[in-house]
Design a protein around this motif. Structure first.
Motif, PDB file in Angstrom:
ATOM      1  N   ASP A   1       1.288  -0.963   0.584  1.00 16.10           N
ATOM      2  CA  ASP A   1      -0.313   0.414  -0.467  1.00 16.10           C
ATOM      3  C   ASP A   1       0.784   1.136   0.119  1.00 16.10           C
ATOM      4  O   ASP A   1       0.072   2.483   0.409  1.00 16.10           O
ATOM      5  N   GLY A   2       2.180   0.885   0.011  1.00 19.47           N
ATOM      6  CA  GLY A   2       3.248   2.164  -0.102  1.00 19.47           C
ATOM      7  C   GLY A   2       3.156   2.535   1.046  1.00 19.47           C
ATOM      8  O   GLY A   2       4.250   3.671   1.731  1.00 19.47           O
ATOM      9  N   ARG A   3       2.683   2.171   2.446  1.00 18.10           N
ATOM     10  CA  ARG A   3       2.780   2.578   3.862  1.00 18.10           C
ATOM     11  C   ARG A   3       4.456   1.842   4.716  1.00 18.10           C
ATOM     12  O   ARG A   3       4.621   0.917   3.699  1.00 18.10           O
ATOM     13  N   GLN A   4       5.256   3.130   5.516  1.00 20.01           N
ATOM     14  CA  GLN A   4       5.878   2.636   5.451  1.00 20.01           C
ATOM     15  C   GLN A   4       6.388   1.736   6.645  1.00 20.01           C
ATOM     16  O   GLN A   4       5.207   1.119   7.496  1.00 20.01           O
ATOM     17  N   THR A   5       6.565   0.823   6.626  1.00 19.50           N
ATOM     18  CA  THR A   5       6.702  -0.949   7.864  1.00 19.50           C
ATOM     19  C   THR A   5       7.931  -0.698   9.200  1.00 19.50           C
ATOM     20  O   THR A   5       8.008  -1.101  10.011  1.00 19.50           O
TER      21      THR A   5
END
Length: 168
Positions: free
Chosen positions: A49-53
Motif C-alpha cells: 500500500d506504500g506505507r512505511q513498515t
C-alpha cells in the motif's frame, strides 16, 4: 574495446560497496566516487500500500557504501584507463605469443599489447536464472573456457575465495 558506438551516459543508480569499493580504493578511485555519490541517509521499507513498515538510518560517517549513477562509475573508470578506449567494435580473435598478445577486432584492425605480470579478470554475461551458481568456478569455465588465449590457464587456477556475484 567497447561494443557501444560511444560512451553511454545515464543508467540506473548502483550501490557500490564491499569488495568493489576495496578495489576502487586500490585503484585510487575512491575519492572521486565519494565526490559523485548520492548520499543515502537510510533505507525505508514499504508495504504493497506504500506505507512505511520499517526504517534503517545510516550514520553520517558511513561512507563505505557509495550510491551513484552507473555512468558516473563508468566515466570514473574510463578516465583512469591509460590506453585509448575504442568504441563500436568487439574482439573477434586473440593470439598470444610469449609476452605479447595480438587482437583482431570485428572491423579487421589489429592491436598488440605486452602482457603484464599481474592479471585481473572480470567476466560478465546475461543469465536467465537469477540464482547464484553452486559452482561459480565451473560456471566460468563453461562460459569462457573454450575462448583460447590465456583463459584456459587462468580458469584452471581460480582462487578458493573467488568473488562471484550478480549485477542487475
Amino acid at each position: 574495446m567497447v561494443q557501444a558506438s560511444q560512451f553511454r551516459n545515464g543508467g540506473y543508480m548502483v550501490d557500490f560497496y564491499g569488495a568493489g569499493y576495496q578495489v576502487a580504493e586500490r585503484m585510487g578511485l575512491a575519492a572521486r566516487l565519494q565526490e559523485l555519490r548520492y548520499p543515502v541517509t537510510g533505507l525505508t521499507y514499504v508495504n504493497h500500500d506504500g506505507r512505511q513498515t520499517s526504517r534503517f538510518t545510516l550514520p553520517p560517517t558511513f561512507r563505505e557504501v557509495v550510491s551513484l549513477l552507473r555512468s558516473d562509475l563508468a566515466r570514473t573508470i574510463a578516465d583512469q584507463v591509460r590506453a585509448p578506449i575504442q568504441y563500436g567494435t568487439t574482439i573477434e580473435a586473440v593470439h598470444q605469443d610469449g609476452d605479447e598478445v595480438a587482437l583482431t577486432l570485428a572491423d579487421g584492425t589489429q592491436r598488440t599489447a605486452d602482457l603484464q605480470d599481474q592479471l585481473a579478470l572480470l567476466f560478465l554475461w546475461r543469465e536467465d536464472d537469477p540464482a547464484i551458481a553452486a559452482d561459480p568456478a565451473g560456471t566460468l569455465r563453461r562460459h569462457y573456457g573454450d575462448l583460447g588465449w590465456i583463459l584456459p590457464a587462468a580458469l584452471s587456477r581460480l582462487p578458493e575465495d573467488l568473488y562471484y556475484d550478480q549485477v542487475t
